[in-house]
Enzyme design. Structure first.
Site, PDB file in Angstrom:
ATOM      1  CG  ASP A   1      76.758 103.973  72.109  1.00  0.00           C
ATOM      2  OD1 ASP A   1      77.470 104.000  71.957  1.00  0.00           O
ATOM      3  OD2 ASP A   1      76.099 103.839  70.807  1.00  0.00           O
TER       4      ASP A   1
ATOM      5  CD  GLU B   1      82.436 101.077  70.160  1.00  0.00           C
ATOM      6  OE1 GLU B   1      83.596 100.907  69.816  1.00  0.00           O
ATOM      7  OE2 GLU B   1      81.083 101.352  70.006  1.00  0.00           O
TER       8      GLU B   1
END
Length: 397
Positions: A82, A169
């Protein structure tokens, strides 16, 4: 000059896929578009002869490459898929700046003096409308290039290699559903740092705080001794925190309070903070201080107008890594042998490795060659990415 075109081509392919995570979602992955990159990585791993285990429900990609000798010491490498919610990741247009001369319409050496270290090198940057995604697709590309190297060079001995690509994350949930039984390594590295040569094993202790303030709205023409303005109380609360203990005035091991968001009306105001400190005792004192401020204001206004909720996010992984310092010393020695000025610095943030270290997998953090993360000024050094990929290969040998 670009040496490893495959590495850079992979990186450019990955950054063009929008994978921005969402702080507003409680699902995992927090955004369905993170799956788009996961599917690409599953296919790329299979093409490289890697055994793939895809947790489709939670969007974790695990891979395993058995050793080609008798070495049984599995070593892991982890990067996250991400990108940050702080800047758009839609329609990324990466551009290569060859032989950077210090003059660029987006990247100024006056604004970013670190760029002076890249004069004569090659950079990858954005067109200025989005972030780049080097955090952490540079790490993903470097891990994939390492696997490609061993696929093309079967005569080079290597340890059992485990890889994992995680979602979410950037919103602090990268290990929320990480399955250590599917990750076939007892020690690992996150490849999620920045400047070449830096190996990180100390990070913040981290928590978030959500504050809700309930006011009383009445017509301003008849508000005397009656109105309670929630938005003004929010401003008052923030003013009671130490003014210099904020990100813009701290560095190194210095912790902070960071007001991430504030919104409100007379009737209701909401604030979110993150609290950070490398020292666990000072970290707990910071949470205690914020709670005492809430109590003081509730006493001042004679009623419980303010509620606060803390959520611990991760702890300083140095408490684990200090007993596994060979994981720090080995990459530092390899980097120095490569002619890189190498050393350790404390992370002013956290990685998946912080949580994984406390889950039983000691996991320092390696450099990637990326800079100016979470912004449209993000860039990556091609030469530093190439050297990082070589570092991973040497670690796995």
């Amino acid at each position: 000059m670009i040496v490893n075109e495959s590495l850079i081509n992979r990186f450019i392919k990955y950054v063009k896929i929008d994978t921005q995570s969402s702080e507003d979602s409680t699902a995992q992955p927090s955004s369905e578009k993170e799956r788009d990159l996961a599917v690409v990585l599953v296919n790329d791993l299979k093409e490289l002869g890697v055994q793939v285990d895809y947790d489709e429900k939670h969007c974790y990609v695990y891979g395993y490459l058995p050793a080609n000798n008798s070495d049984k010491r599995g070593l892991g490498f982890i990067s996250h898929m991400d990108t940050s919610p702080e800047c758009s990741d839609t329609n990324v247009k990466p551009r290569i700046i060859e032989n950077f001369d210090g003059r660029d319409e987006l990247l100024s050496t006056e604004d970013f003096p670190e760029l002076l270290n890249h004069i004569g090198g090659d950079l990858i940057a954005t067109d200025g409308t989005t972030l780049l995604g080097a955090d952490d697709k540079a790490g993903i590309a470097e891990i994939m290039y390492m696997l490609e190297f061993f696929n093309k060079n079967p005569d080079v001995n290597h340890r059992p290699i485990a890889v994992a690509f995680t979602p979410d994350e950037e919103i602090g949930r990268g290990t929320e559903n990480f399955d250590i039984n599917r990750f076939k390594a007892s020690q690992a590295y996150t490849v999620d740092g920045g400047k070449l040569g830096i190996v990180e094993y100390e990070c913040f202790n981290a928590a978030s705080a959500k504050i809700v303030i309930k006011g009383r709205s009445v017509h301003p023409g008849s508000a005397k001794n009656t109105m309670i303005n929630a938005s003004k109380i929010a401003m008052e609360l923030d003013s009671m925190l130490p003014p210099m203990q904020v990100p813009e005035h701290t560095e190194g091991y210095e912790g902070f309070y960071h007001l991430c968001s504030i919104k409100g009306t007379v009737e209701l105001a909401e604030m979110t903070y993150i609290i950070r400190d490398h020292d666990h005792n000072i970290f707990n004192d910071r949470k205690k201080n914020l709670r005492e401020i809430v109590n003081q204001l509730n006493d001042k206004y004679g009623q419980p107008l303010i509620e606060i909720e803390f959520k611990d996010q991760y702890s300083n992984m140095a408490d684990v890594i200090k007993n596994n310092m060979e994981l720090v010393e080995r990459p530092l020695n390899i980097l120095k042998e490569m002619g890189v000025n190498a050393g350790s610095l404390p992370i002013r943030g956290g990685t998946d490795g912080a949580s994984l270290s406390f889950m039983g997998i000691p996991c320092p953090n390696l450099c990637t060659g990326g800079y100016n993360y979470h912004s449209r000024y993000e860039y990556a050094s091609i030469q530093e990415m190439e050297k990082t990929a070589q570092l991973l290969i040497e670690l796995a040998k």
